[in-house]
Design an enzyme around this catalytic site. Structure first.
Site, mmCIF file in Angstrom:
data_model
loop_
_atom_site.group_PDB
_atom_site.id
_atom_site.type_symbol
_atom_site.label_atom_id
_atom_site.label_comp_id
_atom_site.label_asym_id
_atom_site.label_seq_id
_atom_site.Cartn_x
_atom_site.Cartn_y
_atom_site.Cartn_z
ATOM 1 C CE1 TYR A 141 -3.286 -2.735 0.022
ATOM 2 C CE2 TYR A 141 -3.916 -2.140 2.245
ATOM 3 C CZ TYR A 141 -4.099 -2.913 1.125
ATOM 4 O OH TYR A 141 -5.104 -3.844 1.101
ATOM 5 C CE LYS A 191 0.331 -17.467 -3.161
ATOM 6 N NZ LYS A 191 -0.680 -18.544 -3.085
ATOM 7 C CG ASP A 223 -3.182 -19.683 -1.207
ATOM 8 O OD1 ASP A 223 -2.374 -19.644 -0.246
ATOM 9 O OD2 ASP A 223 -2.932 -20.275 -2.261
ATOM 10 C CG ASP A 247 -7.426 -4.009 3.944
ATOM 11 O OD1 ASP A 247 -8.397 -3.905 4.727
ATOM 12 O OD2 ASP A 247 -7.331 -3.351 2.894
ATOM 13 C CG ASP A 251 -12.347 -5.788 6.241
ATOM 14 O OD1 ASP A 251 -11.961 -5.321 7.332
ATOM 15 O OD2 ASP A 251 -12.660 -5.059 5.274
#
Ligand code: NAI
Ligand code: MG
Length: 359
Positions: A141, A191, A223, A247, A251
């Protein structure tokens, strides 16, 4: 020493929910909590007065505060502001950046009284208590270079996923220490089969592990973590991950609880200074109606007491008061179900305060 607390009500339902949380803060003061409480403007509320979402005065107050309690910012009224730097959410991002709030704590807790609100089977989520530790000031980000440019006759968008060892180490330490205080299990999500930056992430977590011998460290690809979170969420205790994965996973974890109006969060820097806020937004659709759920904001006060003010007993007292009120069957509209009593924002505040005083 008297410490400062800054309350930033913000926009939409922000003023209504922070008003209830402030009452609890005052009750803590009456019980010896040595703090000075100030208010400030942030987001659209600040834009309307000063023409900017993070006025210098608010930033100064934030810098001087040990703990900041934020309602929420934003809403349709400000969506038309063309200068992106003046949008309400930039105020929030500005505070995070200026104070270096890199450690985002996102608990996902299912209250037994609300387990039926989850989209998962009650037995999968009853008693769920996960803490997601998300790195908040780095990663893709913020990485440079970034942009959209013309290459070989077409436009190309690009971002850079970057973490330094020191950035990984400081969020890793927050997570290991959190695991020590909780169930002693830490799952680091990456990852590392595809992304070099997360190979480094994994290495740093492994390097820290021997310093926390009582914590069991495991690793999971993001994943798979997403799958496991909806398959068997109770396998997790503390989860640590980078900004983007955090993030998304936080959520998803929040939704497992079925009650966005119940979830607090914290964003901390190295000195323990922190901003505390509900996970939900400013809910413009119900603003000004005295129906919003103030519990996420009240529980954010409990997190502030625990993580910035070193007052775990007062924090537990607030959390217990919230549990009692749910036991009594009181619910704001967002968490109401058959057989419960629907109450307003202020009535919920009254009830929590009464339960807090009764203990
Ligand atoms: P939202 O979380 O504000 O609302 C989503 C839904 O949940 C709405 O139906 C709302 O009524 C309900 N809801 C949220 N909090 C509630 C509460 N305490 N009690 C009862 N119901 C509640 O998310 P949305 O609609 O995507 O965003 C609305 C505005 O909030 C936007 O301007 C957005 O940018 C801003 N926002 C601000 C955040 C922050 O300040 N940290 C975070 C997320 C969104
Ligand atoms: Mg998000």
């Amino acid at each position: 020493m008297t410490q400062k607390i800054l309350v930033l009500p913000g926009d939409g339902i922000g003023p209504e929910i922070t008003a209830q949380a402030s009452r609890i803060l005052s009750a803590c003061q009456a019980r010896g909590l040595d703090v000075e409480i100030e208010e400030g403007l942030l987001g659209g509320a600040a834009y309307d007065v000063h023409g900017e979402p993070l006025p210098a005065e608010t930033l100064e107050k934030a810098q001087a505060a040990r703990g900041i309690l934020l309602g929420a910012v934003g809403g349709p009224k400000w969506d038309k502001i063309e200068d992106l730097a003046k949008r309400p959410e930039k105020g929030l991002l500005g505070v995070r950046k200026q104070l270096g709030l890199f450690g985002n704590l996102r608990p996902a807790i299912t209250y037994p009284q609300l387990a039926q609100a989850s989209s998962l089977k009650p037995e999968l989520v009853a008693g769920l208590d996960i803490m997601i530790v998300r790195e908040l000031t780095g990663g893709i980000y913020f990485g440079q270079p970034r942009g959209i440019e013309e290459r070989d006759g077409e436009r190309v968008g690009f971002n850079t996923y970057v973490y330094s060892e020191s950035e990984i180490e400081r969020i890793g330490r927050v997570a290991f220490e959190m695991a020590q205080k909780r169930g002693k299990k830490l799952c680091s999500v990456d990852k590392a089969n595809v992304l070099e930056v997360t190979i480094l992430w994994r290495e740093v977590m492994e390097r820290l592990a021997p310093e926390y011998p009582d914590v069991e460290l495991s690793h999971m690809y993001v994943d798979n973590a997403a799958m496991q979170l909806v398959r068997a969420p109770k396998q997790f205790d503390v989860v640590v991950t980078g900004n983007m994965f955090g993030d998304i996973l936080s959520d998803a974890a929040a939704m497992l609880t079925g009650s966005i109006g119940m979830l607090p969060s914290a964003s901390l820097n190295e000195s323990g200074q922190g901003m505390y806020e509900p996970c939900h937004g400013s809910a413009p659709d119900i603003a000004g109606q005295n129906v919003a759920n103030p519990l996420a904001t009240i529980l954010s006060v409990a997190m502030m007491l625990r993580y910035s003010l070193n007052e775990p007993a007062l924090a537990s007292r607030i959390e217990k008061a919230v549990g009692r009120v749910l036991d009594e069957g009181l619910r704001t509209a967002d968490i109401a179900s058959e057989g419960t009593r629907t109450v307003s924002t202020t009535e919920m505040g009254d009830a929590v305060l009464a339960a807090f005083e009764r203990q």
